[in-house]
Design a protein around this motif. Structure first.
Motif: not given
Length: 388
Positions: A96-102, A216-230
């Protein structure tokens, strides 16, 4: 040391430190891997998926079934996705940190060793400059200080300190940043408001009593949005990649794991989840609450025992950390060793980086009767350590 006296097994303190007559039926009090569910037996595990590809029809069915059970037991809304990933809780949280932070600023909360680990990752590995809000072992930092324009990393339940967040009310609905919860000792033992959680991670080895190595990794919709836009500035190892061509790799959240899982560990988790489901809604929480209450009664009856987490509102109900009057590391080791030799309690010494003390797992797979039976044995071990 030779014991002459044998105390009756009443759960009350042994003033003379005599060896109790009865041991806990299951002396497994480790904070990870934790006790197996009551009635567990390896022979009871389903085996049809073993020796088969995890990408076979049955392999994918069993992985999806495990995901469905987790959603059911956790009461997780359809807005949140669940993926089985490598590396236990650590691997899931680092993914989660490596894919979404920054993408924006980061705040890290640290009141125990694993929270400090995320600080180290953020500073030394990802080389971002986070805001760090710390508290000593046994205390919770001032959550009102948190700047929610940043991404916020925290442990829901500090396994090594026995301190937890009281609830999710401190997380605002209108937050700009994402909430990242390392919830490995918290899920299944507390009622989580999933609308407040954008990212959560855990492993099966804690409250479920499952095996380690799988996260186990749980992603809410805002996390998915971050992954797809950043897209992060740093390279991502293959086992961390959750996006392909700008879109979330949905297969990861439908049982198509990034790397090869142990189907034996999956079947073990399914056993635990089916047991949990059979308890009914809130069953796991009720068992953890009862265990924590039983241990609290033991502590209250002994002037040489105390809680590392002084505030009951933020005191863990799973990984309960205790202080022992006048004890140093050698004293605690003597107590734990004496109990292990008698097969009365396994793995109850506190975490190596925490202040010297005891740590007793009170999660749902432990039976309350075994917590009660442990009390007189703690008296005995305390007397042994004092005499050594």
């Amino acid at each position: 040391m030779t014991d002459i006296l044998t105390a009756p097994d009443t759960g009350a303190p042994n003033a003379d430190g005599a060896k109790p007559a009865t041991k806990p039926a299951r002396p497994y009090f480790s904070s990870g891997p934790c006790a197996k569910p009551p009635g567990w037996d390896a022979a009871k595990l389903a085996t049809a998926s073993l020796g088969r590809s995890h990408r076979s029809k049955i392999g994918k069915q069993r992985l999806q079934y495990a995901i469905d059970l987790m959603r059911d037991v956790l009461k997780l809304p359809d807005t949140h996705r669940i993926g089985i990933v490598p590396g236990s809780d650590t691997g899931a949280f680092e993914m989660a940190m490596w894919t979404m932070l920054g993408q924006r600023g980061v705040t890290t909360l640290a009141w125990e060793s694993f929270g400090e680990g995320w600080v180290t990752d953020a500073v030394k590995q990802l080389k971002i400059d986070p805001i760090v809000i710390r508290a000593d072992y046994g205390r919770l930092p001032d959550l009102a200080q948190v700047d929610w324009s940043t991404d916020v990393l925290f442990t829901w339940n500090g396994t090594t300190s026995g301190v937890r967040v009281p609830d999710a009310e401190w997380i605002p609905d209108d937050r700009e940043g994402l909430s990242f919860a390392d919830a490995t000792s918290g899920v299944f033992a507390y009622d989580v408001d999933w609308a407040k959680i954008d990212v959560a991670t855990f492993s099966w080895q804690k409250v479920l009593g499952g095996e380690g190595a799988h996260g186990v990794l749980i992603l809410g919709p805002r996390a998915v949005e971050r992954l797809e836009s950043y897209t992060p500035a740093w390279p991502l190892p293959k086992v961390f990649r959750l996006v392909s061509k700008g879109k979330l790799t949905e297969g990861v959240f439908k049982g198509e794991t990034i790397n090869t899982p142990s189907m034996l560990a999956v079947e073990d988790a399914i056993f635990a989840l089916e047991w949990a489901k059979g308890l009914g809604g809130g069953g796991l929480i009720a068992r953890s609450d009862a265990n924590a209450a039983a241990l609290d009664a033991i502590v209250a009856a002994r002037d040489w025992l105390g809680h590392l987490a002084a505030d009951p509102a933020s005191r863990s109900k799973t990984s309960v950390c205790l202080t022992v009057k006048g004890a140093d590391e050698a004293f605690i080791k003597a107590m734990a060793s004496a109990l292990e030799k008698e097969a009365a309690a396994y793995d109850i010494a506190g975490y190596r980086d925490a202040p010297p003390g005891l740590r007793i797992w009170c999660g749902a797979t432990v039976d309350t009767a075994d917590i009660v039976a442990l009390g007189p044995w703690l008296d005995w071990a305390y007397a042994v350590a004092k005499a050594s």
